[in-house]
Design a protein around this motif. Structure first.
Motif, PDB file in Angstrom:
ATOM      1  N   PHE A  93       0.322  -3.017   3.546  1.00  0.00           N
ATOM      2  CA  PHE A  93       0.359  -3.344   4.975  1.00  0.00           C
ATOM      3  C   PHE A  93       1.718  -3.938   5.298  1.00  0.00           C
ATOM      4  N   VAL A  94       2.315  -3.466   6.389  1.00  0.00           N
ATOM      5  CA  VAL A  94       3.615  -3.956   6.831  1.00  0.00           C
ATOM      6  C   VAL A  94       3.467  -4.556   8.223  1.00  0.00           C
ATOM      7  N   ASN A  95       3.789  -5.825   8.344  1.00  0.00           N
ATOM      8  CA  ASN A  95       3.696  -6.515   9.632  1.00  0.00           C
ATOM      9  C   ASN A  95       5.016  -6.365  10.384  1.00  0.00           C
ATOM     10  N   GLU A 108      -2.982 -13.574  -1.311  1.00  0.00           N
ATOM     11  CA  GLU A 108      -3.884 -13.577  -2.472  1.00  0.00           C
ATOM     12  C   GLU A 108      -4.790 -12.356  -2.458  1.00  0.00           C
ATOM     13  N   LEU A 109      -5.236 -11.949  -1.269  1.00  0.00           N
ATOM     14  CA  LEU A 109      -6.104 -10.771  -1.156  1.00  0.00           C
ATOM     15  C   LEU A 109      -5.386  -9.521  -1.647  1.00  0.00           C
ATOM     16  N   TYR A 110      -4.072  -9.480  -1.490  1.00  0.00           N
ATOM     17  CA  TYR A 110      -3.306  -8.305  -1.920  1.00  0.00           C
ATOM     18  C   TYR A 110      -2.966  -8.335  -3.406  1.00  0.00           C
ATOM     19  N   ALA A 142      -1.299  -2.830  -4.258  1.00  0.00           N
ATOM     20  CA  ALA A 142      -0.938  -2.776  -2.841  1.00  0.00           C
ATOM     21  C   ALA A 142      -0.078  -3.986  -2.504  1.00  0.00           C
ATOM     22  N   TYR A 143       0.713  -3.843  -1.453  1.00  0.00           N
ATOM     23  CA  TYR A 143       1.653  -4.907  -1.067  1.00  0.00           C
ATOM     24  C   TYR A 143       1.465  -5.264   0.396  1.00  0.00           C
ATOM     25  N   PRO A 295      11.701 -12.503   5.803  1.00  0.00           N
ATOM     26  CA  PRO A 295      11.083 -11.811   4.673  1.00  0.00           C
ATOM     27  C   PRO A 295       9.918 -12.617   4.112  1.00  0.00           C
ATOM     28  N   GLU A 296       8.725 -11.995   4.142  1.00  0.00           N
ATOM     29  CA  GLU A 296       7.525 -12.634   3.610  1.00  0.00           C
ATOM     30  C   GLU A 296       6.763 -11.592   2.803  1.00  0.00           C
ATOM     31  N   GLY A 297       5.901 -12.060   1.913  1.00  0.00           N
ATOM     32  CA  GLY A 297       5.096 -11.120   1.150  1.00  0.00           C
ATOM     33  C   GLY A 297       4.977 -11.536  -0.297  1.00  0.00           C
TER      34      GLY A 297
END
Length: 297
Positions: A93-95, A108-110, A142-143, A295-297
């Motif tokens: 998923f990309v925000n 954490e879910l990812y 997944a990211y 940048p987050e993730g």
């Protein structure tokens, strides 16, 4: 007699209903287009107002979704539900917006290990707050990436400040204004929503933390006549030799939405590449940092 699709009254669906519907949409899309590679869900809708809840753990996030009723008293934004659905289907998923979709709980879910634990609990019939009503959980890597695409004006700003610094000048004031008339800017007429946008626009100079006296001001205006053609003016005032002021002015015109499309393609390609390589989330977060304002993730 009701049909199978009418068995439940979904005139006021819960968060869980919405997430499950989104998961079905994702599965149908993958099947319809015979996708055999990695799938990335990209949020390219207009800016949302920030959600009033910050999830510290994935259990907390899923528990709120799972136990919500039709009143939906918790503040969960559409982008959060899209991100949860994507994770449960093993999609990245990309925000692309500036809202606070990403959180510690969402990250954490990812994590692949967390979803493996969820799947194991379901297989063993263990009831935990986060797994009871979720089935067919994908454990594919997944990211989740974000936040807010760094295109056009913002990308040039960072390049301009680097140029000013290489001249030996010290940036002191950056005064920026932009106006356009698309739906994204219309949403920014809301005080809550505009704070999300100003947060990411104002934080783009984070790498220059030593510039404690840098005054960066941003103003956005909705002008419906301009539609999607953005107008942008930025004045850079710096200190030169003997503290003499130096001012540089830039003016930009561009189609706002078009600027982000190449970044969406980049994000999808990178997610597919890193997923095939089995790369950890920290590596892809560093590799794709150039795409986002924060940048987050």
């Amino acid at each position: 007699t009701k049909t199978e699709d009418e068995d439940e009254d979904n005139t006021n669906p819960t968060f869980l209903d919405k997430v499950q519907h989104l998961r079905k949409d994702i599965r149908n899309f993958i099947q319809k287009h015979n996708i055999d590679g990695h799938t990335t869900v990209i949020w390219s809708a207009s800016v949302e107002r920030p959600a009033d809840i910050d999830f510290k753990t994935a259990d907390e996030l899923l528990d709120v979704i799972q136990n919500s009723d039709s009143s939906n008293k918790y503040d969960i934004s559409p982008s959060i539900m899209y991100a949860v659905a994507a994770a449960l289907e093993g999609c990245s998923f990309v925000n692309g917006g500036s809202q606070n979709t990403l959180s510690e709980g969402m990250s954490e879910l990812y994590e692949q290990s967390y979803r493996m634990k969820m799947k194991d609990n379901n297989d063993d019939d263990k009831t935990t707050p986060s797994t009871t009503l979720f089935s067919d959980i994908s454990t594919n890597i997944a990211y989740i990436l974000g936040t807010d695409y760094k295109a056009g004006q913002t990308k040039f700003k960072t390049a301009a400040v680097e140029y000013i610094r290489t001249l030996g000048l010290t940036p002191r004031v950056i005064a920026s204004s932009n106006h356009l008339g698309n739906n994204d800017m219309l949403n920014l007429t809301s005080k809550k929503t505009v704070q999300a946008k100003l947060r990411v626009k104002s934080n783009i100079f984070g790498p220059w933390k030593e510039e404690k006296d840098l005054d960066h001001q941003v103003r956005v205006m909705y002008t419906d006549f301009m539609l999607d053609e953005k107008r942008d003016v930025v004045e850079y005032t710096s200190l030169a030799f003997l503290h003499c002021p130096h001012t540089m002015l830039t003016y930009t015109r561009c189609m706002d939405s078009v600027l982000c499309v190449p970044l969406m393609i980049d994000a999808a390609v990178w997610c597919d590449y890193f997923a095939r390589c089995g790369s950890p989330s920290a590596r892809i977060a560093r590799g794709t940092a150039y795409l986002f304002k924060i940048p987050e993730g």
